[in-house]
Design an enzyme around this catalytic site. Sequence first.
Site, PDB file in Angstrom:
ATOM      1  CE  LYS A  48     -12.855  26.214 -12.723  1.00  0.00           C
ATOM      2  NZ  LYS A  48     -12.291  26.531 -14.060  1.00  0.00           N
TER       3      LYS A  48
ATOM      4  CB  THR B 196     -15.102  24.025 -15.317  1.00  0.00           C
ATOM      5  OG1 THR B 196     -14.153  24.951 -15.847  1.00  0.00           O
ATOM      6  CG2 THR B 196     -15.240  22.828 -16.248  1.00  0.00           C
TER       7      THR B 196
ATOM      8  NE  ARG C 229       5.181  -6.757  10.716  1.00  0.00           N
ATOM      9  CZ  ARG C 229       4.732  -6.865   9.488  1.00  0.00           C
ATOM     10  NH1 ARG C 229       5.567  -6.888   8.464  1.00  0.00           N
ATOM     11  NH2 ARG C 229       3.438  -6.963   9.241  1.00  0.00           N
TER      12      ARG C 229
ATOM     13  CD  GLN D 115      -1.267  -8.730   3.550  1.00  0.00           C
ATOM     14  OE1 GLN D 115      -0.658  -8.450   4.581  1.00  0.00           O
ATOM     15  NE2 GLN D 115      -0.631  -9.052   2.429  1.00  0.00           N
TER      16      GLN D 115
ATOM     17  CG  HIS E 189       8.583  -1.836   4.619  1.00  0.00           C
ATOM     18  ND1 HIS E 189       7.765  -2.881   4.965  1.00  0.00           N
ATOM     19  CD2 HIS E 189       8.414  -1.671   3.279  1.00  0.00           C
ATOM     20  CE1 HIS E 189       7.147  -3.342   3.890  1.00  0.00           C
ATOM     21  NE2 HIS E 189       7.514  -2.613   2.847  1.00  0.00           N
TER      22      HIS E 189
HETATM   23  O1  URC Z   1       2.125  -7.307   6.780  1.00  0.00           O
HETATM   24  C1  URC Z   1       2.813  -7.616   5.805  1.00  0.00           C
HETATM   25  N1  URC Z   1       2.193  -8.115   4.687  1.00  0.00           N
HETATM   26  C2  URC Z   1       2.895  -8.484   3.569  1.00  0.00           C
HETATM   27  O2  URC Z   1       2.300  -8.937   2.574  1.00  0.00           O
HETATM   28  C3  URC Z   1       4.292  -8.319   3.598  1.00  0.00           C
HETATM   29  N2  URC Z   1       5.270  -8.559   2.687  1.00  0.00           N
HETATM   30  C4  URC Z   1       6.449  -8.183   3.260  1.00  0.00           C
HETATM   31  O3  URC Z   1       7.574  -8.251   2.704  1.00  0.00           O
HETATM   32  N3  URC Z   1       6.232  -7.737   4.535  1.00  0.00           N
HETATM   33  C5  URC Z   1       4.904  -7.806   4.760  1.00  0.00           C
HETATM   34  N4  URC Z   1       4.152  -7.452   5.835  1.00  0.00           N
END
Ligand code: URC
Length: 296
Positions: free
Chosen positions: A12, A57, A175, A218, A246
């Site tokens: 469930k 369930t 940014r 990353q 973004h």
């Molecule tokens: O931190 C980021 N990683 C990306 O892989 C990536 N690719 C992107 O266009 N902007 C960003 N910013």
Amino acid sequence: MGIVMGPNQYGKAEVRIVSVNRDNPRHTIKDLNVSSSLRGDLDGAHLTGDNGNVLPTDTQKNTVYAFAKEAPIGEIEEFALRLGRHFVGTADGITGARILIDEYSWERIPVGGTGHDHSFARSTDEKRTTAVTIDGDQAHVVSGLKDLIVLKSTGSEFWGYPKDKYTTLSETNDRILATAVTARWRYLHTDVDFGKSFESIRATMLEAFATTHSLALQQSLYEMGKAAMEKHPEVAEVRLSLPNKHHFLVDLEYCGLENNNEVFFAADRPYGLIEGVVKRDDVDEAPQAWYSLPQF
Ligand SMILES: O=c1[nH]c(=O)c2[nH]c(=O)[nH]c2[nH]1
């Protein structure tokens, strides 16, 4: 040659349960979304319609509600372990269970400077999560959080990436970095103070997000997972899924204004999706069955 039944589970999904502890006038509440899935000798059900091992369930749902009354729910990991062990221990032919729980957070409404006894507000969409897998007499816990939205207004750069004829993105030394964190961490065992561990891992990941001067999301992902694991030997790995929310600088040239990283357009889609597993190099990977359907 023939057609056979592959891996399967059933249960469930999304049993919504709100439990009020009324032991004293200062109530506490638990607001959960619980899903159960059972695995085992279910060939008969699929191949011939023999439901002898199919605990309905509907009964699974009723068990969730009954367990919430029979004993305090406690931490979501403890509740999930109790439920999973019950199904595997009592249902004929059932050898495995997966219990997923999301917990919604409520805060007391401040009245005259203190939190009210029985009035609450939910100010965030963030959820605490657990996924408990019972496999025979083994138990595995993967806990985490979803939809924790964070933003850095500086301390984030992105440059040095390859460019080809399709590239339009400008390199930047400053940014906005924003994401909605989904994190799942796998415990090495179940002898854990799950509440304390959750609070500390969450705080540690937030601190790492804040203090990492980021050259890419990353890199922030790795630093967040690493910081949590350095503090928490009970954790084998942290999986992170980070949408890059973004924020584009608005060109204010149209009215002759300079934009010094002050006014942004917050796009909702498309978004970059940065995902990864941060793990110990001396610990084996978890079987896929701990994360979803066996072998899927
Ligand atoms: O931190 C980021 N990683 C990306 O892989 C990536 N690719 C992107 O266009 N902007 C960003 N910013």
